[in-house]
Design a protein around this motif. Structure first.
Motif, PDB file in Angstrom:
ATOM      1  N   VAL A 303      68.779  29.629  68.966  1.00 37.29           N
ATOM      2  CA  VAL A 303      68.238  29.471  67.042  1.00 37.29           C
ATOM      3  C   VAL A 303      69.547  29.234  66.534  1.00 37.29           C
ATOM      4  O   VAL A 303      70.013  28.118  65.617  1.00 37.29           O
ATOM      5  CB  VAL A 303      67.495  31.007  66.598  1.00 37.29           C
ATOM      6  N   ALA A 304      71.035  30.316  66.492  1.00 35.01           N
ATOM      7  CA  ALA A 304      72.641  30.065  66.082  1.00 35.01           C
ATOM      8  C   ALA A 304      72.094  29.758  64.754  1.00 35.01           C
ATOM      9  O   ALA A 304      72.606  28.525  64.388  1.00 35.01           O
ATOM     10  CB  ALA A 304      73.044  28.807  66.889  1.00 35.01           C
ATOM     11  N   ASN A 305      71.934  30.091  64.211  1.00 33.90           N
ATOM     12  CA  ASN A 305      71.054  30.260  62.433  1.00 33.90           C
ATOM     13  C   ASN A 305      72.183  30.591  61.529  1.00 33.90           C
ATOM     14  O   ASN A 305      73.192  31.755  62.029  1.00 33.90           O
ATOM     15  CB  ASN A 305      69.778  30.665  61.875  1.00 33.90           C
ATOM     16  N   THR A 306      72.260  30.097  60.398  1.00 32.01           N
ATOM     17  CA  THR A 306      73.764  30.477  59.475  1.00 32.01           C
ATOM     18  C   THR A 306      73.216  31.725  58.831  1.00 32.01           C
ATOM     19  O   THR A 306      72.508  32.664  59.005  1.00 32.01           O
ATOM     20  CB  THR A 306      73.573  29.308  58.174  1.00 32.01           C
ATOM     21  N   LEU A 307      74.052  32.626  58.033  1.00 32.37           N
ATOM     22  CA  LEU A 307      73.532  33.761  57.489  1.00 32.37           C
ATOM     23  C   LEU A 307      72.708  34.227  56.963  1.00 32.37           C
ATOM     24  O   LEU A 307      72.141  34.401  57.056  1.00 32.37           O
ATOM     25  CB  LEU A 307      75.610  34.232  56.728  1.00 32.37           C
ATOM     26  N   PRO A 308      72.426  33.117  55.348  1.00 34.84           N
ATOM     27  CA  PRO A 308      71.586  33.206  54.888  1.00 34.84           C
ATOM     28  C   PRO A 308      70.274  32.552  55.836  1.00 34.84           C
ATOM     29  O   PRO A 308      69.505  33.522  55.402  1.00 34.84           O
ATOM     30  CB  PRO A 308      71.749  31.830  53.858  1.00 34.84           C
ATOM     31  N   GLU A 309      69.802  32.062  56.605  1.00 31.38           N
ATOM     32  CA  GLU A 309      68.550  32.006  57.429  1.00 31.38           C
ATOM     33  C   GLU A 309      68.612  33.201  58.550  1.00 31.38           C
ATOM     34  O   GLU A 309      67.064  32.861  58.765  1.00 31.38           O
ATOM     35  CB  GLU A 309      69.382  30.372  58.231  1.00 31.38           C
ATOM     36  N   ALA A 310      69.861  33.688  58.918  1.00 31.90           N
ATOM     37  CA  ALA A 310      69.101  35.092  59.606  1.00 31.90           C
ATOM     38  C   ALA A 310      68.329  36.045  58.122  1.00 31.90           C
ATOM     39  O   ALA A 310      67.581  36.565  59.119  1.00 31.90           O
ATOM     40  CB  ALA A 310      70.748  35.308  59.757  1.00 31.90           C
ATOM     41  N   ASP A 311      69.629  35.471  57.751  1.00 31.76           N
ATOM     42  CA  ASP A 311      68.702  37.288  56.735  1.00 31.76           C
ATOM     43  C   ASP A 311      66.942  36.921  56.650  1.00 31.76           C
ATOM     44  O   ASP A 311      66.304  37.927  56.499  1.00 31.76           O
ATOM     45  CB  ASP A 311      69.431  37.448  55.562  1.00 31.76           C
ATOM     46  N   ALA A 312      67.115  35.518  55.590  1.00 33.92           N
ATOM     47  CA  ALA A 312      65.530  35.487  55.561  1.00 33.92           C
ATOM     48  C   ALA A 312      64.715  35.741  56.981  1.00 33.92           C
ATOM     49  O   ALA A 312      63.698  35.785  56.891  1.00 33.92           O
ATOM     50  CB  ALA A 312      65.222  34.224  54.720  1.00 33.92           C
ATOM     51  N   PHE A 313      64.848  34.966  58.100  1.00 33.26           N
ATOM     52  CA  PHE A 313      64.155  35.457  59.527  1.00 33.26           C
ATOM     53  C   PHE A 313      63.960  36.462  59.478  1.00 33.26           C
ATOM     54  O   PHE A 313      62.891  36.967  59.311  1.00 33.26           O
ATOM     55  CB  PHE A 313      65.084  34.234  60.646  1.00 33.26           C
TER      56      PHE A 313
END
Length: 333
Positions: A303-313
């Motif tokens: 996955v390796a998403n960004t900080l904002p993407e991780a928060d939303a996920f």
């Protein structure tokens, strides 16, 4: 008095701004020039027993980060309380970015099963990135007279409370996948929590329990070797590593589609500059062909998403699993 108060207040405000600016600059310098410091020990805490999926990913990450940073990164297993002993341990360490953790559904999205935790995972832990996700495998002991989910449901309903499934602990992803199956199928199977997946797997192989809803890396070899049988996978498609095991949808449960996921997390008090440095470097490592191939061989997807993407996920997933916890009246206390 008002005059003196106003002067003091202006001075205090000025000092406060200076302190904030110094902290920000210090954090930036730490990330850019001094972090990671070769003289400091970097640790990745895996809050589950050795041998499970989280442990596999933690050791892969430690190896690749060690190469990137040119210094050893050690893995420490601290199992117990569905991962929360390890979670609390990480929160209690110095907030300097030298203690990382491999997180999970249980730590970030299903901690509502615990009403008496001595910390707040949602506030005290910071997700740096979602590392990987994977479907689970509904895996059974060979002696269980069921070849697929339909037969499992019929068996469980015909013999209530006779089928026992093991997990890595209450609220763990392995547990929650079983609870989601119970909720959607109405099958009265019995949960047996263990200190970690390895202990549960040993009892499954020994015939003390009949079922697990396990991560692929833990059970692939046992299924291929004929020691266990795969009834279904919970993803949208079949696993390349288990091409003969149907999806839950193919087995008659079209809504039983779910993945578990892992994170890299730190204490929420770690400076933002360090968090960003960690996020960038971990994503760099995970997105290499070598690392992605290693995950795929274990039935996982990077996955390796960004900080904002991780928060939303994580926020979306917490809402989903909170519903399962409420409907199933699941509690660890």
């Amino acid at each position: 008095m008002d005059k003196h108060w106003g002067t003091w207040g202006r001075r205090s405000a000025g000092l406060g701004l200076v302190a904030v600016a110094a902290a920000l600059l210090g954090g930036a310098a730490l990330a850019q020039d001094g972090y990671p410091n070769p003289a400091r020990q970097l640790r990745i805490v895996v809050p589950f027993t050795a041998g499970g999926s989280s442990d596999v990913q933690g050791r892969m990450l430690a190896d690749r980060l060690g190469r990137l940073w040119g210094q050893p990164v050690v893995v420490e297993n601290k199992p117990g309380a569905g991962g929360h002993l390890g979670g609390k341990y990480v929160v209690d360490q110095p907030a300097d970015g030298y203690t990382l953790m491999v997180g999970s559904i249980g730590l970030h999205a299903a901690y509502g099963v615990y009403s008496k935790l001595t910390y707040n995972p949602g506030k005290d832990l910071r997700v740096v990135t979602v590392l990987a996700e994977m479907p689970h495998v509904v895996v059974a002991a060979p002696a269980l007279p069921a070849k697929n989910l339909s037969e499992l449901t019929a068996l469980a309903k015909g013999q209530p409370n006779s089928v026992h499934f093991g997990s890595a602990g209450v609220g763990s992803s392995v547990h929650m996948m079983g609870e989601l199956y119970k909720l959607q199928s109405g099958a009265p199977i019995v949960h047996v929590p263990y200190r970690g997946s390895s202990a549960a797997l040993n009892d499954l192989l020994g015939g003390q329990i009949q079922l697990m809803f396990e991560n692929p890396p833990t059970v692939l070899a046992h299924i291929k070797g004929g020691k266990l049988k795969g009834l279904a996978v919970t993803g949208k498609g079949r696993l390349a590593a288990l091409p003969d095991v149907p999806t839950a949808a193919e087995s008659g449960m079209k809504d039983y589609v779910a993945t578990s996921w892992t994170t890299v997390a730190v204490s929420s008090k770690v400076p933002e500059a360090v968090v960003k440095k960690l996020s960038e470097d971990i994503r760099k490592v995970v997105n290499t062909p070598e690392f992605r191939k290693g995950l795929e061989e274990q039935g996982m997807s990077a996955v390796a998403n960004t900080l904002p993407e991780a928060d939303a996920f994580v926020a979306r997933e917490k809402q989903r699993w909170d519903h399962v916890i409420a409907e199933g009246r699941i509690s660890a206390n």
